[in-house]
Design a protein around this motif. Structure first.
Motif, PDB file in Angstrom:
ATOM      1  N   LEU A 190       0.806  -0.978   0.089  1.00 55.77           N
ATOM      2  CA  LEU A 190      -0.077   0.158   0.000  1.00 55.77           C
ATOM      3  C   LEU A 190       0.874   1.264  -0.069  1.00 55.77           C
ATOM      4  CD1 LEU A 190      -2.806   1.019   0.253  1.00 55.77           C
ATOM      5  CD2 LEU A 190      -2.692   1.019   2.624  1.00 55.77           C
ATOM      6  N   SER A 193       3.506   0.858  -3.807  1.00 58.25           N
ATOM      7  CA  SER A 193       2.780   0.959  -5.040  1.00 58.25           C
ATOM      8  C   SER A 193       2.240   2.335  -5.619  1.00 58.25           C
ATOM      9  CB  SER A 193       1.482   0.046  -5.038  1.00 58.25           C
ATOM     10  OG  SER A 193       0.622   0.487  -4.153  1.00 58.25           O
ATOM     11  N   PRO A 194       1.837   3.014  -4.932  1.00 59.23           N
ATOM     12  CA  PRO A 194       1.428   4.672  -5.444  1.00 59.23           C
ATOM     13  C   PRO A 194       2.703   5.230  -6.057  1.00 59.23           C
ATOM     14  CG  PRO A 194       0.260   4.268  -3.382  1.00 59.23           C
ATOM     15  CD  PRO A 194       1.125   3.327  -3.526  1.00 59.23           C
ATOM     16  N   SER A 197       3.351   3.560  -9.310  1.00 52.40           N
ATOM     17  CA  SER A 197       2.241   4.212 -10.293  1.00 52.40           C
ATOM     18  C   SER A 197       2.369   5.454 -10.806  1.00 52.40           C
ATOM     19  CB  SER A 197       0.839   4.216  -9.595  1.00 52.40           C
ATOM     20  OG  SER A 197       0.265   2.995  -9.173  1.00 52.40           O
ATOM     21  N   ALA A 198       3.150   6.472 -10.127  1.00 51.68           N
ATOM     22  CA  ALA A 198       3.434   7.784 -10.262  1.00 51.68           C
ATOM     23  C   ALA A 198       4.544   7.662 -11.237  1.00 51.68           C
ATOM     24  CB  ALA A 198       3.810   8.600  -8.919  1.00 51.68           C
ATOM     25  N   THR A 201       3.159   6.361 -14.601  1.00 48.16           N
ATOM     26  CA  THR A 201       2.224   7.218 -15.319  1.00 48.16           C
ATOM     27  C   THR A 201       2.821   8.445 -15.865  1.00 48.16           C
ATOM     28  OG1 THR A 201       0.313   6.866 -13.426  1.00 48.16           O
ATOM     29  CG2 THR A 201       0.088   8.967 -14.657  1.00 48.16           C
ATOM     30  N   ILE A 224      -2.386  -4.418  -9.677  1.00 48.89           N
ATOM     31  CA  ILE A 224      -2.879  -3.905  -8.380  1.00 48.89           C
ATOM     32  C   ILE A 224      -4.307  -4.669  -7.966  1.00 48.89           C
ATOM     33  CG2 ILE A 224      -3.959  -1.861  -7.437  1.00 48.89           C
ATOM     34  CD1 ILE A 224      -0.955  -1.868  -7.391  1.00 48.89           C
ATOM     35  N   LEU A 241      -5.891   0.562  -1.434  1.00 50.61           N
ATOM     36  CA  LEU A 241      -4.973   0.043  -2.509  1.00 50.61           C
ATOM     37  C   LEU A 241      -5.371   0.440  -3.904  1.00 50.61           C
ATOM     38  CD1 LEU A 241      -2.246  -1.464  -3.102  1.00 50.61           C
ATOM     39  CD2 LEU A 241      -3.326  -3.492  -3.259  1.00 50.61           C
ATOM     40  N   SER A 244      -5.886   4.229  -4.075  1.00 48.10           N
ATOM     41  CA  SER A 244      -4.824   5.261  -3.996  1.00 48.10           C
ATOM     42  C   SER A 244      -4.205   5.258  -5.311  1.00 48.10           C
ATOM     43  CB  SER A 244      -4.066   4.964  -2.777  1.00 48.10           C
ATOM     44  OG  SER A 244      -3.532   3.532  -3.089  1.00 48.10           O
ATOM     45  N   ASN A 245      -4.029   4.086  -5.993  1.00 47.25           N
ATOM     46  CA  ASN A 245      -3.217   4.068  -7.316  1.00 47.25           C
ATOM     47  C   ASN A 245      -4.106   4.481  -8.440  1.00 47.25           C
ATOM     48  OD1 ASN A 245      -0.630   1.895  -7.167  1.00 47.25           O
ATOM     49  ND2 ASN A 245      -1.889   1.261  -5.692  1.00 47.25           N
ATOM     50  N   ILE A 248      -3.717   8.125  -8.206  1.00 49.29           N
ATOM     51  CA  ILE A 248      -2.477   8.537  -8.727  1.00 49.29           C
ATOM     52  C   ILE A 248      -2.387   8.800  -9.915  1.00 49.29           C
ATOM     53  CG2 ILE A 248       0.004   8.147  -8.818  1.00 49.29           C
ATOM     54  CD1 ILE A 248      -0.332   9.313  -6.272  1.00 49.29           C
ATOM     55  N   MET A 249      -2.813   7.787 -10.726  1.00 46.23           N
ATOM     56  CA  MET A 249      -2.970   7.650 -12.263  1.00 46.23           C
ATOM     57  C   MET A 249      -3.782   8.629 -13.057  1.00 46.23           C
ATOM     58  SD  MET A 249      -3.134   3.503 -12.708  1.00 46.23           S
ATOM     59  CE  MET A 249      -2.007   2.371 -11.927  1.00 46.23           C
TER      60      MET A 249
END
Length: 422
Positions: A190, A193-194, A197-198, A201, A224, A241, A244-245, A248-249
């Motif tokens: 948790l 992973s963001p 993802s950042a 992205t 995810i 989870l 949040s991802n 971010i995306m």
């Protein structure tokens, strides 16, 4: 006390640090050297950098001795007040006149320092103190949230300066301390992973604008969803989870549009340096040329042409490693990496050896600091990381960085000499 300390001295930390300081000074001297036949065309104030760095190095060694001899419980005892004072200074620095587009320094006459550099060690100490208490299990949401808030305050203030490179150090320190303290697998995913993802992205945003489809991002989001399904017994964590991802995306493209033009160009130059070789991609391109042209043994001390003709920008600070690689080649670069690796590995080993939990956590934080700076700085010189301005400890010019790095080495030596104390 002194005899006991020297008997248990961590030579595998001290000797590499001293050699790196020496190599940094020699490298800075080379940066300032211009052959007599070129002095009319290429003027350099690099020798002034060398002299100032020499003064900072001596001051750093004194600070290292201070950190070595002081009872290490003072670090724990003063952690809160040090953090609060530096937090105030980070607020104050925003009101100073910007230098090179950012407000990072506080000046008193000819003397200037960066509170953000000092905050790195303050954050390590306050998080180590907080997480070292037995009741503060990082798997409890309240404890995790408070630790994240302690990190977020300086992170946001430094981001406001703006100084993205320094700001990125803070979540890395927090993550490493939480991991060492025993954060469980689900919360680690948790937490991390963001960040993945950042980066994906940002990469896919650039690719999408060039007409490519963002397959890596889609694949990662499927991963995810699978991880969330595996944690379906923890409904709240599973939902966080995914959300949040996904957030971010969706948010990153909006934030990219809000960035200043030069920041957008830096991101593009990192992803595609060849797109702007004469602009934002110039630094990385010339750095690669310098490192590659050094070959195995290098061009020789004082004979680096990329450095001599000033093709490498910021060669005294951000790209000091490029100068060293050009003149000393693969051999010199390998020695630098070997010395840093010795400090980092010995630091991680020391964290398992010390009996005091605060000392163990602080050692992990300090070792992570050196590891992250090494990876990002060298990564940006070879095009594997964005140009963030993060210095290479001991080699890059900078008084605040030198003092903090030397102080951290002194702290490691202190912990090592008193490893048996609870």
């Amino acid at each position: 006390m002194g005899e006991r300390n020297f008997r248990n001295l961590e030579w595998m930390i001290l000797i590499p640090a001293l050699l790196l300081i020496l190599m940094g000074l020699v490298n800075l001297y080379s940066v300032g050297h211009v052959p007599s036949e070129l002095q009319e065309t290429f003027r350099s104030d690099g020798h002034s950098f060398f002299i100032r760095q020499l003064v900072w190095s001596v001051a750093g060694l004194v600070l290292m001795l201070f950190a070595f001899f002081i009872p290490f419980r003072y670090f724990e005892g003063t952690a809160v007040i040090s953090y609060c004072v530096l937090l105030v200074l980070l607020l104050v620095v925003l009101f100073f006149e910007p230098l090179k587009g950012s407000s990072r320094w506080i000046g008193f006459g000819p003397f200037r320092f960066q509170p953000s550099e000092l905050m790195k060690i303050a954050l390590i100490f306050i998080l180590a103190r907080y997480l070292s208490e037995k009741k503060n299990d990082p798997n409890r949401p309240k404890v995790l949230a408070l630790a994240a808030a302690v990190m977020a305050l300086p992170f946001l203030l430094i981001l406001k300066q703006p100084d993205l490179g320094t700001a990125l150090v803070f979540p890395v320190i927090l993550f490493c301390l939480l991991f060492w303290r025993g954060l469980n697998e689900g919360l680690l995913i948790l937490f991390v992973s963001p960040i993945v993802s950042a980066f994906l992205t940002i990469y896919c945003e650039s690719a999408f604008k060039r007409g490519s489809y963002p397959y890596p991002l889609l694949i990662f989001f499927v991963v995810i969803l699978y991880l969330a399904y595996r944690q379906r017994d923890q409904i709240l964590r599973s939902a966080l989870l995914v959300l949040s991802n996904l957030g971010i995306m969706l948010l990153i493209p909006v934030l990219i549009d809000l960035l200043k033009p030069y920041q957008q160009k830096r991101i593009l130059a990192f992803l595609r340096p060849e797109s702007d070789i004469l602009g934002m991609g110039w630094q990385v391109f010339q750095s690669k040329v310098a490192i590659g042209s050094g070959g195995f043994f290098g061009k020789g001390f004082l004979h680096g042409t990329q450095k001599m003709y000033a093709f490498i920008p910021e060669r005294h600070s951000d790209f000091a490693f490029s100068v060293l690689s050009e003149e000393l080649g693969f051999v010199g670069s390998f020695v630098v990496l070997l010395l840093f690796t010795a400090i980092i590995i010995r630091g991680f080993n020391l964290a398992t050896k010390v009996k005091n939990r605060f000392a163990s956590l602080a050692t992990i934080g300090i070792s992570s600091y050196f590891a992250f700076h090494l990876i990002i700085n060298i990564g940006m010189t070879i095009g594997l990381a964005p140009v963030t301005g993060l210095p290479l400890p001991f080699l890059s010019y900078g008084g605040s960085s030198m003092l903090v790095s030397c102080f951290m080495i002194g702290v490691l030596l202190n912990f090592g000499s008193n490893f048996y104390e609870y």
